[in-house]
Design an enzyme around this catalytic site. Sequence first.
Site, PDB file in Angstrom:
ATOM      1  N   SER A 136      39.264  -3.332  -3.021  1.00  0.00           N
ATOM      2  CA  SER A 136      39.296  -1.922  -2.655  1.00  0.00           C
ATOM      3  C   SER A 136      40.672  -1.519  -2.128  1.00  0.00           C
ATOM      4  CB  SER A 136      38.180  -1.614  -1.650  1.00  0.00           C
ATOM      5  OG  SER A 136      37.988  -0.236  -1.538  1.00  0.00           O
ATOM      6  N   SER A 137      40.807  -1.161  -0.866  1.00  0.00           N
ATOM      7  CA  SER A 137      42.131  -0.864  -0.328  1.00  0.00           C
ATOM      8  C   SER A 137      43.055  -2.055  -0.536  1.00  0.00           C
ATOM      9  CB  SER A 137      42.041  -0.523   1.161  1.00  0.00           C
ATOM     10  OG  SER A 137      43.309  -0.246   1.698  1.00  0.00           O
TER      11      SER A 137
END
Length: 298
Positions: A136-137
């Site tokens: 994700s991030s």
Amino acid sequence: MKYTFFLPVVTLATVVTAQAPTKVNDFNLGPTKLGMYVYVPSNLKKPAPIVVAIHHCQGSATGYSSETKYQPLANSKGFIIIYPNSKSGGGCFDVASTATLKHDGGGDSQTIANMVKYAIDKYGGDSEKVFVTGSSSGAMMTQVMAGAYPDVFKAASAYSGVPDGCFFVQGATATQDPPGWNNNCANGQTTKTAQQWGDATRSYYEGYNGTRTRMLIWHGTADNTLRYPNYQESLKQWSNVLGLSNSKTATNTPQSGYTQTIYGDGDSNTAKLVGYSGQGVGHTVPVHESLDIAFFGI
């Protein structure tokens, strides 16, 4: 600016008990105030490969170390793991500012690159065997690291992220908390040609003519946080950066419901660019640690 947390799909079966990584209290190379955590196995190779594993929003270095299973592999194969820890209140990394989207530009990406330098000097890391992965991030930052520091990272594996530079926000700064949010990119509405994506990546390290980072890209078709079109945009980007045009696909690989795409020559472990699309898989794709390590060649 919209701000959304990235929540990984974590089941009890994926959480393993492992020794917690150690915080490196004397790491002060900056330029941003990310925490540096390391796991150094007792049977360390000399010199030792380095894997940088970057957590998701609402996550942490220690949390990601327990959610993933890289440490048992480090124990058997003798590599160092670096777990960067976000400085932001929401646990996200800066992938939106001009500073981070530039080689030695003064953002989070430079801090992570400096962690690698520290590990090479302090623990005997192998500068020729440095790799990066994240969810994700952390996956977004993984692609940023590959774009801004191709001289550092030999291969990368990104789980449910976006193309390098896709999250750029005009006016975002390296000290902003929370980091900039790009709604168009998150929703899969940012599209470019392969050449445009490639030109963007090349602009983050102007004048670099060396070898580019090999890429492994994972995404689920049911991702409602960083939507599925980002998968194809990422493949377009890296196929251009790596100078690849031909691709071949295989269904139900590496498991049922996944489609593998290999660009150029080689197999799933040796090709320069490999993608895995998970049918019906949400945010985020479960980490396939053994496949990552095989792709890295450790």
